[in-house]
Design an enzyme around this catalytic site. Sequence first.
Site, short mmCIF file in Angstrom:
data_model
loop_
_atom_site.label_atom_id
_atom_site.label_comp_id
_atom_site.label_asym_id
_atom_site.label_seq_id
_atom_site.Cartn_x
_atom_site.Cartn_y
_atom_site.Cartn_z
N HIS A 50 -6.51 -5.74 -1.78
CA HIS A 50 -5.53 -4.68 -1.61
C HIS A 50 -4.47 -5.21 -0.66
O HIS A 50 -4.74 -5.44 0.52
CB HIS A 50 -6.18 -3.42 -1.02
CG HIS A 50 -5.23 -2.28 -0.83
ND1 HIS A 50 -4.68 -1.59 -1.89
CD2 HIS A 50 -4.71 -1.71 0.29
CE1 HIS A 50 -3.89 -0.64 -1.42
NE2 HIS A 50 -3.88 -0.70 -0.10
N ASP A 67 -8.13 -2.98 -7.61
CA ASP A 67 -7.61 -2.73 -6.27
C ASP A 67 -8.73 -2.28 -5.33
O ASP A 67 -9.41 -1.27 -5.58
CB ASP A 67 -6.51 -1.67 -6.32
CG ASP A 67 -5.88 -1.43 -4.97
OD1 ASP A 67 -4.92 -2.12 -4.63
OD2 ASP A 67 -6.38 -0.55 -4.23
N SER A 96 0.83 -1.21 0.00
CA SER A 96 0.00 0.00 0.00
C SER A 96 0.88 1.27 0.00
O SER A 96 1.69 1.43 -0.91
CB SER A 96 -0.97 -0.03 1.18
OG SER A 96 -1.97 0.95 1.04
#
Length: 400
Positions: free
Chosen positions: A346, A279, A183
């Site tokens: 994600h 995502d 991330s």
Amino acid sequence: MYGYEKCRMEGREVHQWLCGFTFLLLLLITAEGLFVNITILESAVEKGAVCLDGSPPAYHLDRGFGNGVNNWLVQIEGGGWCNSIRDCNSRKKTHLGSSKLMETPLAFSGIMSNDYSLNPYFYNWNKVKVRYCDGASFTGDVEAVDPVNNLHFRGARIFQAVMEDLLAKGMKNARNAILSGCSAGGLTSILHCDKFKAFLPYAGRVKCLSDAGFFIDVKTITGEPIIQQFYNDVVTLHGSAKNLHRTCMSKMNPGLCFFPQNTASYIQTPLFLINSAYDYWQVRVSLIPNHVDPNGEWTNCKTNLAECQPQQLNAIQGFRSELVRALNELGPSSARGYYINSCYLHCHTELQNLWHSPNSPRLFNKTIAEAAGEWFFDRSDFQKIDCPYPCNKSCFQSSS
């Protein structure tokens, strides 16, 4: 471990949602894996390399063994960004802004596992988890301290100080090294990729791996450039421009150079991109933030793509097209690999069931661990993009 309500930040939903996701990720990782104590880098304070609240930076180090003693994996923690004094002031009251609030020990799993069966290529490496407490993917560097809230914007100094400490602890002798992250940490691994390589001029292989860090400059379904505005605010507040790619900034404003699609083509160090074409974070926050759906018509769809109406799925397929286009516009490169699946996820690398397990998602019959490992050791130039949702049935065997 700090619960969601303690972690939760005030202000824009980008922070509120990401805080909940971070808590979930920590909870899932804690359920499986090796526990590693924290190192508080007190010596960094005199260099001004401090978290948002002025506390020292920190990391967790698990020493390598066997033929991995001179190999290093540096994993950067994720956790979003803060783009205003208010948001950063809230953030400093959590583990994402203060080392005083960081949990220890921390569970290592997935790419951080020390079990060959769970992490076949990197299990016996020196593995480092760098804690994220600056709110700008380690790019900020403002000398002045906010006088009212005592906020420090010093992410770039933290990165430098931590790398110097790891070099002194043996990383200078690395034969192989990876800078990775999930991330916002995945974005860090892109933005700092060449800098990481410069720390290790004599290593045989130095490469970077970005997990769910390829954030794209996409407008919301109502046409608003929300994520572009947000990144511009982050870069402005943290003084990040001096640490973004100069070639990119000679062509566009600094906020745009926070996007990997505008920066990755200039990176000289080999880079592997792991991302979902759908995502989960970007769909929910960049494409369909709550304020564009006041009646909650997208709630079920955003939670589960199988619940989307045809016109809703068309919009989400449009996001995939934008992401694939951004990847293609980077241009061809034999040094750049990518693993772009069609799972609604994600972050993949730190969760064992996504990284490498019997039920892991697969792309061209490879788990992420297999694809990344073969790419790193030059056994494959793995550059694969999955077919559109819902074609990859292995996605539905996994659970994040």
